[in-house]
Scaffold this motif. Sequence first.
Motif, PDB file in Angstrom:
ATOM      1  N   MET A 171     -23.593  18.529 -31.841  1.00 48.70           N
ATOM      2  CA  MET A 171     -24.407  17.437 -31.316  1.00 48.70           C
ATOM      3  C   MET A 171     -24.450  17.444 -29.792  1.00 48.70           C
ATOM      4  O   MET A 171     -23.421  17.396 -29.118  1.00 48.70           O
ATOM      5  CB  MET A 171     -23.854  16.097 -31.801  1.00 48.70           C
ATOM      6  N   GLU A 172     -25.668  17.443 -29.242  1.00 50.29           N
ATOM      7  CA  GLU A 172     -25.847  17.501 -27.798  1.00 50.29           C
ATOM      8  C   GLU A 172     -25.277  16.265 -27.103  1.00 50.29           C
ATOM      9  O   GLU A 172     -24.621  16.381 -26.058  1.00 50.29           O
ATOM     10  CB  GLU A 172     -27.335  17.653 -27.460  1.00 50.29           C
ATOM     11  N   ASN A 173     -25.520  15.080 -27.666  1.00 52.98           N
ATOM     12  CA  ASN A 173     -25.032  13.871 -26.998  1.00 52.98           C
ATOM     13  C   ASN A 173     -23.504  13.786 -27.027  1.00 52.98           C
ATOM     14  O   ASN A 173     -22.883  13.238 -26.109  1.00 52.98           O
ATOM     15  CB  ASN A 173     -25.644  12.618 -27.624  1.00 52.98           C
ATOM     16  N   VAL A 174     -22.885  14.348 -28.059  1.00 54.67           N
ATOM     17  CA  VAL A 174     -21.425  14.383 -28.140  1.00 54.67           C
ATOM     18  C   VAL A 174     -20.868  15.308 -27.058  1.00 54.67           C
ATOM     19  O   VAL A 174     -19.874  14.997 -26.397  1.00 54.67           O
ATOM     20  CB  VAL A 174     -20.973  14.848 -29.548  1.00 54.67           C
ATOM     21  N   VAL A 175     -21.522  16.455 -26.874  1.00 56.17           N
ATOM     22  CA  VAL A 175     -21.095  17.409 -25.847  1.00 56.17           C
ATOM     23  C   VAL A 175     -21.281  16.811 -24.454  1.00 56.17           C
ATOM     24  O   VAL A 175     -20.421  16.982 -23.570  1.00 56.17           O
ATOM     25  CB  VAL A 175     -21.881  18.735 -25.989  1.00 56.17           C
ATOM     26  N   GLU A 176     -22.361  16.108 -24.250  1.00 56.28           N
ATOM     27  CA  GLU A 176     -22.587  15.447 -22.959  1.00 56.28           C
ATOM     28  C   GLU A 176     -21.482  14.432 -22.674  1.00 56.28           C
ATOM     29  O   GLU A 176     -20.965  14.362 -21.552  1.00 56.28           O
ATOM     30  CB  GLU A 176     -23.951  14.750 -22.959  1.00 56.28           C
ATOM     31  N   TYR A 177     -21.122  13.657 -23.681  1.00 48.75           N
ATOM     32  CA  TYR A 177     -20.040  12.676 -23.523  1.00 48.75           C
ATOM     33  C   TYR A 177     -18.724  13.380 -23.208  1.00 48.75           C
ATOM     34  O   TYR A 177     -17.968  12.951 -22.316  1.00 48.75           O
ATOM     35  CB  TYR A 177     -19.901  11.849 -24.801  1.00 48.75           C
ATOM     36  N   ALA A 178     -18.424  14.448 -23.929  1.00 45.83           N
ATOM     37  CA  ALA A 178     -17.170  15.172 -23.729  1.00 45.83           C
ATOM     38  C   ALA A 178     -17.085  15.753 -22.323  1.00 45.83           C
ATOM     39  O   ALA A 178     -16.047  15.667 -21.661  1.00 45.83           O
ATOM     40  CB  ALA A 178     -17.040  16.278 -24.772  1.00 45.83           C
ATOM     41  N   ASN A 179     -18.183  16.350 -21.845  1.00 42.21           N
ATOM     42  CA  ASN A 179     -18.186  16.919 -20.491  1.00 42.21           C
ATOM     43  C   ASN A 179     -17.985  15.847 -19.431  1.00 42.21           C
ATOM     44  O   ASN A 179     -17.229  16.026 -18.470  1.00 42.21           O
ATOM     45  CB  ASN A 179     -19.487  17.676 -20.238  1.00 42.21           C
ATOM     46  N   LYS A 180     -18.657  14.724 -19.631  1.00 41.25           N
ATOM     47  CA  LYS A 180     -18.572  13.633 -18.660  1.00 41.25           C
ATOM     48  C   LYS A 180     -17.183  12.998 -18.647  1.00 41.25           C
ATOM     49  O   LYS A 180     -16.658  12.638 -17.585  1.00 41.25           O
ATOM     50  CB  LYS A 180     -19.622  12.577 -18.987  1.00 41.25           C
ATOM     51  N   THR A 181     -16.576  12.890 -19.826  1.00 47.88           N
ATOM     52  CA  THR A 181     -15.320  12.158 -19.950  1.00 47.88           C
ATOM     53  C   THR A 181     -14.089  13.047 -19.763  1.00 47.88           C
ATOM     54  O   THR A 181     -13.096  12.609 -19.165  1.00 47.88           O
ATOM     55  CB  THR A 181     -15.241  11.474 -21.330  1.00 47.88           C
ATOM     56  N   TYR A 182     -14.159  14.281 -20.262  1.00 41.75           N
ATOM     57  CA  TYR A 182     -12.966  15.119 -20.277  1.00 41.75           C
ATOM     58  C   TYR A 182     -13.123  16.482 -19.599  1.00 41.75           C
ATOM     59  O   TYR A 182     -12.125  17.183 -19.403  1.00 41.75           O
ATOM     60  CB  TYR A 182     -12.508  15.348 -21.727  1.00 41.75           C
ATOM     61  N   GLY A 183     -14.334  16.868 -19.292  1.00 42.78           N
ATOM     62  CA  GLY A 183     -14.540  18.197 -18.730  1.00 42.78           C
ATOM     63  C   GLY A 183     -14.036  18.335 -17.302  1.00 42.78           C
ATOM     64  O   GLY A 183     -13.951  17.362 -16.557  1.00 42.78           O
ATOM     65  N   ASP A 184     -13.674  19.551 -16.934  1.00 46.44           N
ATOM     66  CA  ASP A 184     -13.346  19.854 -15.544  1.00 46.44           C
ATOM     67  C   ASP A 184     -13.782  21.291 -15.263  1.00 46.44           C
ATOM     68  O   ASP A 184     -14.038  22.071 -16.178  1.00 46.44           O
ATOM     69  CB  ASP A 184     -11.850  19.672 -15.255  1.00 46.44           C
ATOM     70  N   LYS A 185     -13.885  21.650 -14.017  1.00 53.33           N
ATOM     71  CA  LYS A 185     -14.424  22.957 -13.645  1.00 53.33           C
ATOM     72  C   LYS A 185     -13.395  24.073 -13.757  1.00 53.33           C
ATOM     73  O   LYS A 185     -13.750  25.250 -13.709  1.00 53.33           O
ATOM     74  CB  LYS A 185     -14.970  22.898 -12.218  1.00 53.33           C
TER      75      LYS A 185
END
Length: 286
Positions: free
Chosen positions: A67-81
């Motif tokens: 799911m694209e919206n789930v991935v967007e949420y995950a990147n915004k909330t938990y992602g780092d570079k």
Amino acid sequence: MINPEQYASFDNMCKSNASNIINEFAKDLKNISGKCMDVGCGPGDITKNILLPVLNSKATMIGTDIMENVVEYANKTYGDKERLEFEVLDIQTKNLPEKYISKFDHIFSFHALQWCNDIRQMFENIYCILRPGKTMLILSIARCKALYEPLEIMAQDIRYAPYMGDKKKYVGSFHYSARPREELKELLEDIGFQVHHCSHREMSNCTSTEIFMSMVTSQYTFAFLDKMPHNLRQEFKNELEHMFTEIKVKQYRDRLGNYKLHDEKKGTNIPAEYTVLVAYAQKNVA
């Protein structure tokens, strides 16, 4: 209804199971220092807070979800570079992107693969994603009578069938299997894996029906709820909750011989029984 924030708020059962399996295989995981993937990562909370900390500090992780919206949420909330990012991937695809092929040192998946209909394609893709000699650790729900069987019935109900589609989508591939561990091991070996561990385990969960259903229905498999009129959607949820509670109470009574339960009506504190498959396997060296 695909609500990653809601799922993350109610997924304590998943967090607990993932933590237990990760701890069980901690000796193997602590030396992993390469590129890893968490398949069906959902909102990313388990990937970030439970999985990544147990790996070698040099390990990097990509969480993938359909799911694209789930991935967007995950990147915004938990992602780092530096160590963690999230990408859209259907692990059942017949056209695996070239960028994933033979690029990963370890694959994880917790509480996601039971919703895959084409399990052979899914495991073949995981095999292709791994580098030769590298490993995967998966936990998947095998049997869950209180959830799968009501969904199977409801998918054939004239009220819900037009929205739900094929009933097979809602029943885990091993739910009706007489020998799920053996079938999974045979499948993995046929694909080319060397299976170091494969087990079929009985589990129970005391999460309230309301919380459990909030978690379950916020997943991709239940995207059809968005297409339902509001009144029918609520009718579906109420009916599913009722059937789920009814079955788990019956299982509990049959197991313990208790014919009168204090909280029988609501199913409060009555555990739902289910089983899981756990596998730790290695891609053969070419």
